[in-house]
Design an enzyme around this catalytic site. Structure first.
Site, PDB file in Angstrom:
ATOM      1  N   GLU A 215      -0.510 -30.153   4.522  1.00  0.00           N
ATOM      2  CA  GLU A 215      -0.958 -28.830   4.084  1.00  0.00           C
ATOM      3  C   GLU A 215      -0.116 -27.706   4.688  1.00  0.00           C
ATOM      4  O   GLU A 215      -0.544 -26.558   4.742  1.00  0.00           O
ATOM      5  CB  GLU A 215      -2.437 -28.659   4.448  1.00  0.00           C
TER       6      GLU A 215
ATOM      7  N   SER B 133      -8.209 -31.230   2.174  1.00  0.00           N
ATOM      8  CA  SER B 133      -7.716 -30.826   0.851  1.00  0.00           C
ATOM      9  C   SER B 133      -7.570 -31.998  -0.118  1.00  0.00           C
ATOM     10  O   SER B 133      -6.639 -32.062  -0.910  1.00  0.00           O
ATOM     11  CB  SER B 133      -6.375 -30.088   0.967  1.00  0.00           C
TER      12      SER B 133
ATOM     13  N   SER C 131      -8.151 -18.944  -3.173  1.00  0.00           N
ATOM     14  CA  SER C 131      -9.172 -19.473  -2.272  1.00  0.00           C
ATOM     15  C   SER C 131     -10.498 -18.727  -2.412  1.00  0.00           C
ATOM     16  O   SER C 131     -10.528 -17.507  -2.639  1.00  0.00           O
ATOM     17  CB  SER C 131      -8.689 -19.408  -0.827  1.00  0.00           C
TER      18      SER C 131
END
Length: 336
Positions: A16, A170, A307
């Protein structure tokens, strides 16, 4: 107001890394509104090297200073750090352990809370201990015939399963399995990401998210938002971050007030019970029968343009810069 030297640490070198850099841009924009903050952004790479924005090598010493490879430059004292790192070594608690060792105040959950939430096995044990319903699962600690047989029995019993690497974020190392033919390879891939794997019952449900954060000593849980995957599958890494993602997000989910309130109460309960700090995004499933199941906790949620956390915080009526400043100043005052 006295000046504060703030280190924005980002990257991490893991899966990530790129997402962490995107989130760091959001922090930079928010911190730019605070005149008393002197900001230094440093990127941590996969080899453990620290680099400034212009590529200069440096390191964070145990004297709470950024020391540059160029010995002619004066070391930069650090008053506070924001570890904007998704996955390892940020959400795993590793980098926080170092901050705690050198007594450097930082933003976010502490090392123990981060570890407990990042490891899916540990997290689910906590959920159950706190009396918060979550998805049925089994735990596997090795890739062998016994693990394969356990996963096959779970698939037979539940009809469909998710195989998940226990220590990834994720949706990395996460696979939906609907047939025995794809089970062994999915299990093998998950063990490539983590020494521990969980097998969860597939829940056909809506995916809801709650932003939980601290402000003025109060723990706030926003109204749940919703993720709707356009591909009718689970929220994969690509669905989260790809430019052509078909996932739809709703800052406020279309659910009843009673269900919303129950989800928010669960969110605050687990935030308090697992001793989280400053911020977390807490994800739930909501079935057709209005059964609420806690899915997972993100102790350092993404702050990218798509987000949900910053959108839900703003929808609740709070400004991110103000919220961030209050937590930084409060923590620094306690650390004097």
């Amino acid at each position: 107001m006295s000046q504060t030297n703030l280190l924005l640490l980002c990257g991490g070198g893991g899966d990530e890394h790129a997402i962490s850099l995107m989130s760091a841009k959001f922090f930079e924009t928010s911190l730019a509104k605070l005149a008393h903050i002197n900001l230094l952004k440093v990127e941590l790479d996969a080899q453990g090297h620290y680099r400034t924005s212009d590529g200069e090598l440096c390191e964070l010493t145990n004297r709470k200073q950024i020391r540059f490879d160029d010995v002619s430059k004066v070391s930069w004292p650090v008053d506070y750090v924001i570890p904007c790192i998704h996955g390892y070594p940020g959400e795993t608690g590793d980098i926080q352990s170092y901050f705690e060792l050198i007594n450097l105040p930082y933003f976010g959950c502490d090392s123990e809370a981060s570890r407990n939430c990042f490891n899916k096995v540990t997290a689910k044990m906590w959920f159950t201990a706190l009396g918060i319903p979550n998805t049925p699962y089994i735990f596997l600690n090795d890739f062998n015939d016994d693990a394969i047989n356990q996963a096959k029995r779970a698939l037979t019993s539940w009809g469909s399963i998710f195989i998940k690497a226990a220590s990834q974020g994720s949706s990395v190392g996460c696979y939906r399995v609907d047939s025995k033919e794809e089970l062994t390879e999915s299990l093998k891939q998950a063990f490539n990401y983590s020494p521990y794997v969980i097998v969860e019952k597939t829940i056909e449900a809506r995916e809801l998210e709650v932003a939980v954060y601290e402000k003025n000593g109060e723990i706030i849980a926003t109204q749940p938002g919703e993720i709707i995957c356009g591909t009718n599958t689970f929220y994969t890494f690509d669905e989260k971050y790809a430019e052509n993602s078909q996932a739809e997000t709703k800052v406020v989910a279309d659910i009843s007030e009673s269900v919303s309130q129950e989800i928010r109460e669960y969110a605050v309960k687990v935030f308090k019970g697992m001793k989280l700090s400053h911020l977390s995004r807490i994800d739930f499933f909501l079935t057709q029968d209005n059964e609420i199941l806690l899915n997972e906790i993100n102790t350092f949620p993404g702050l990218t343009p798509i987000s949900m956390f910053p959108k839900m915080l703003q929808n609740h009526g709070d400004d991110f810069s103000d919220y961030l400043n209050r937590n930084i100043m409060d923590q620094l005052s306690k650390n004097v």
